[in-house]
Design a protein around this motif. Structure first.
Motif, PDB file in Angstrom:
ATOM      1  N   PHE A 120       0.823  -1.207   0.000  1.00 27.94           N
ATOM      2  CA  PHE A 120       0.000   0.000   0.000  1.00 27.94           C
ATOM      3  C   PHE A 120       0.857   1.256   0.000  1.00 27.94           C
ATOM      4  CE2 PHE A 120      -2.047   3.474   2.302  1.00 27.94           C
ATOM      5  CZ  PHE A 120      -3.156   3.679   1.497  1.00 27.94           C
ATOM      6  N   LEU A 121       1.853   1.315   0.868  1.00 26.24           N
ATOM      7  CA  LEU A 121       2.705   2.501   0.948  1.00 26.24           C
ATOM      8  C   LEU A 121       3.467   2.728  -0.358  1.00 26.24           C
ATOM      9  CD1 LEU A 121       4.027   2.156   4.605  1.00 26.24           C
ATOM     10  CD2 LEU A 121       2.336   3.801   3.738  1.00 26.24           C
ATOM     11  N   LEU A 122       3.973   1.665  -0.928  1.00 26.08           N
ATOM     12  CA  LEU A 122       4.694   1.794  -2.205  1.00 26.08           C
ATOM     13  C   LEU A 122       3.776   2.260  -3.330  1.00 26.08           C
ATOM     14  CD1 LEU A 122       6.956  -1.385  -2.086  1.00 26.08           C
ATOM     15  CD2 LEU A 122       7.718   0.991  -1.952  1.00 26.08           C
ATOM     16  N   THR A 123       2.625   1.618  -3.461  1.00 22.68           N
ATOM     17  CA  THR A 123       1.725   1.969  -4.565  1.00 22.68           C
ATOM     18  C   THR A 123       1.062   3.325  -4.360  1.00 22.68           C
ATOM     19  OG1 THR A 123      -0.045   0.659  -3.557  1.00 22.68           O
ATOM     20  CG2 THR A 123       1.293  -0.411  -5.257  1.00 22.68           C
ATOM     21  N   ALA A 124       0.748   3.676  -3.124  1.00 20.02           N
ATOM     22  CA  ALA A 124       0.198   5.007  -2.867  1.00 20.02           C
ATOM     23  C   ALA A 124       1.245   6.076  -3.191  1.00 20.02           C
ATOM     24  CB  ALA A 124      -0.266   5.121  -1.418  1.00 20.02           C
ATOM     25  N   GLY A 125       2.509   5.794  -2.862  1.00 22.39           N
ATOM     26  CA  GLY A 125       3.592   6.731  -3.192  1.00 22.39           C
ATOM     27  C   GLY A 125       3.754   6.901  -4.693  1.00 22.39           C
ATOM     28  N   VAL A 126       3.718   5.806  -5.434  1.00 20.59           N
ATOM     29  CA  VAL A 126       3.827   5.872  -6.894  1.00 20.59           C
ATOM     30  C   VAL A 126       2.649   6.647  -7.471  1.00 20.59           C
ATOM     31  CG1 VAL A 126       3.715   4.484  -9.013  1.00 20.59           C
ATOM     32  CG2 VAL A 126       5.217   3.794  -7.145  1.00 20.59           C
ATOM     33  N   THR A 151       2.244  14.293 -21.050  1.00 16.71           N
ATOM     34  CA  THR A 151       1.635  13.174 -20.335  1.00 16.71           C
ATOM     35  C   THR A 151       1.194  12.151 -21.366  1.00 16.71           C
ATOM     36  OG1 THR A 151       0.811  14.651 -18.627  1.00 16.71           O
ATOM     37  CG2 THR A 151      -0.210  12.488 -18.775  1.00 16.71           C
ATOM     38  N   ASP A 152       1.790  11.002 -21.305  1.00 17.66           N
ATOM     39  CA  ASP A 152       1.380   9.974 -22.248  1.00 17.66           C
ATOM     40  C   ASP A 152       0.499   8.939 -21.543  1.00 17.66           C
ATOM     41  OD1 ASP A 152       3.172   8.507 -20.795  1.00 17.66           O
ATOM     42  OD2 ASP A 152       4.620   8.265 -22.410  1.00 17.66           O
ATOM     43  N   ILE A 153       0.002   8.038 -22.314  1.00 17.65           N
ATOM     44  CA  ILE A 153      -0.942   7.044 -21.802  1.00 17.65           C
ATOM     45  C   ILE A 153      -0.316   6.152 -20.737  1.00 17.65           C
ATOM     46  CG2 ILE A 153      -0.529   5.262 -23.541  1.00 17.65           C
ATOM     47  CD1 ILE A 153      -3.993   6.321 -22.415  1.00 17.65           C
ATOM     48  N   SER A 154       0.996   5.949 -20.795  1.00 19.08           N
ATOM     49  CA  SER A 154       1.643   5.072 -19.820  1.00 19.08           C
ATOM     50  C   SER A 154       1.551   5.655 -18.408  1.00 19.08           C
ATOM     51  CB  SER A 154       3.100   4.810 -20.200  1.00 19.08           C
ATOM     52  OG  SER A 154       3.840   6.010 -20.187  1.00 19.08           O
ATOM     53  N   ILE A 155       1.603   6.978 -18.271  1.00 18.44           N
ATOM     54  CA  ILE A 155       1.470   7.598 -16.945  1.00 18.44           C
ATOM     55  C   ILE A 155       0.048   7.405 -16.424  1.00 18.44           C
ATOM     56  CG2 ILE A 155       1.445   9.802 -15.707  1.00 18.44           C
ATOM     57  CD1 ILE A 155       3.885  10.602 -17.331  1.00 18.44           C
ATOM     58  N   LEU A 214      -3.625   4.461 -12.766  1.00 19.86           N
ATOM     59  CA  LEU A 214      -4.730   3.512 -12.592  1.00 19.86           C
ATOM     60  C   LEU A 214      -4.244   2.218 -11.941  1.00 19.86           C
ATOM     61  CD1 LEU A 214      -7.699   2.793 -13.098  1.00 19.86           C
ATOM     62  CD2 LEU A 214      -7.001   1.918 -15.324  1.00 19.86           C
ATOM     63  N   GLY A 215      -3.135   1.686 -12.408  1.00 16.21           N
ATOM     64  CA  GLY A 215      -2.608   0.433 -11.860  1.00 16.21           C
ATOM     65  C   GLY A 215      -2.162   0.563 -10.415  1.00 16.21           C
ATOM     66  N   SER A 216      -1.428   1.622 -10.102  1.00 20.07           N
ATOM     67  CA  SER A 216      -0.948   1.783  -8.726  1.00 20.07           C
ATOM     68  C   SER A 216      -2.093   2.123  -7.777  1.00 20.07           C
ATOM     69  CB  SER A 216       0.177   2.817  -8.652  1.00 20.07           C
ATOM     70  OG  SER A 216      -0.261   4.074  -9.116  1.00 20.07           O
ATOM     71  N   ALA A 217      -3.077   2.871  -8.244  1.00 21.50           N
ATOM     72  CA  ALA A 217      -4.238   3.175  -7.397  1.00 21.50           C
ATOM     73  C   ALA A 217      -5.042   1.899  -7.116  1.00 21.50           C
ATOM     74  CB  ALA A 217      -5.113   4.226  -8.055  1.00 21.50           C
TER      75      ALA A 217
END
Length: 179
Positions: free
Chosen positions: A117-123, A139-143, A148-151
Motif C-alpha cells: 500500500f505505501l509503495l503503490t500510494a507513493g507511486v 503526459t502519455d498514456i503510460s502515466i 490507474l494500476g498503482s491506485a
C-alpha cells in the motif's frame, strides 16, 4: 489437499472424537481436545484463497488451505468443501475444548499489504504530481495507466489490511463474510 509442490497430498476428515489426517501411507488422529487454537487468514489482493492454522499440544501446528496445488501455477479451488469443513471443525473443537482460542486475520498479511500500500500510494502520488504540476503536455498514456494500476493496487492492499485485522471469533458462527 496439497498446499504446494514440496508437500505431499493429505486427506482430512472429521471423526466423532478426532480429526483424521491421512497421507504418505499413514493416518494420524488428533483429538479435538488436543487442539488449542484455530487461526483463519485470508490471502487478499483480490485472491479468494483462505487458510487456517491449528495448533495442538502434542502434534504441532498444521496449515490447511482452501486451494489444492495441482501443478506449477495451477491451483484447484476447494472452497466449497473448505468452509463447511472449517465450520464443523471449529464447532467440534469448541465443544471438546472450551479453552481453545479462535482468531481470524494475519499480522504477516497486514505487514505485506501495508508495504505494498505505501509503495503503490507513493507511486500514485508521484504520478499525479507530475500530471497536475506539469500539465497534460508530455503526459502519455503510460502515466495514466501507471496511475490507474498503482491506485488499484493501493485499493486492494487497503482491503487486504482491513480483511486481515486480527480478532477473535465465535466458533459456533465462523465468519466467512470476508472470504
Amino acid at each position: 489437499m496439497r498446499r504446494h509442490t514440496f508437500c505431499g497430498e493429505r486427506t482430512l476428515s472429521l471423526d466423532d472424537n478426532a480429526l483424521s489426517i491421512s497421507g504418505d501411507g499413514e493416518t494420524h488422529l488428533i483429538s479435538y481436545q488436543d487442539i488449542q487454537s484455530i487461526k483463519v487468514a485470508y490471502h487478499g489482493f483480490g485472491s479468494s484463497r483462505s487458510e487456517f492454522l491449528f495448533a495442538t499440544k502434542h502434534h504441532g501446528k498444521h496449515k490447511v488451505t482452501s486451494h489444492h496445488y495441482v501443478s506449477l501455477g495451477l491451483f484447484e479451488d476447494r472452497s466449497s468443501t473448505f468452509y463447511p469443513f472449517l465450520s464443523a471443525l471449529c464447532e467440534r473443537v469448541a465443544r471438546a475444548n472450551p479453552s481453545a482460542r479462535f482468531k481470524e486475520g494475519s499480522v504477516l498479511y497486514i505487514v505485506i499489504a501495508l508495504t505494498v500500500f505505501l509503495l503503490t500510494a507513493g507511486v500514485t502520488g508521484v504520478l499525479l504530481y507530475q500530471v497536475i504540476f506539469f500539465g497534460s503536455e508530455g503526459t502519455d498514456i503510460s502515466i495514466l495507466f501507471g496511475i490507474l494500476g498503482s491506485a488499484t493496487a493501493a485499493y486492494l492492499s487497503a482491503k487486504t489490511i482491513v480483511t486481515n485485522r486480527v480478532r477473535s471469533f465465535d466458533p459456533m458462527n465462523v465468519p466467512f463474510e470476508a472470504m
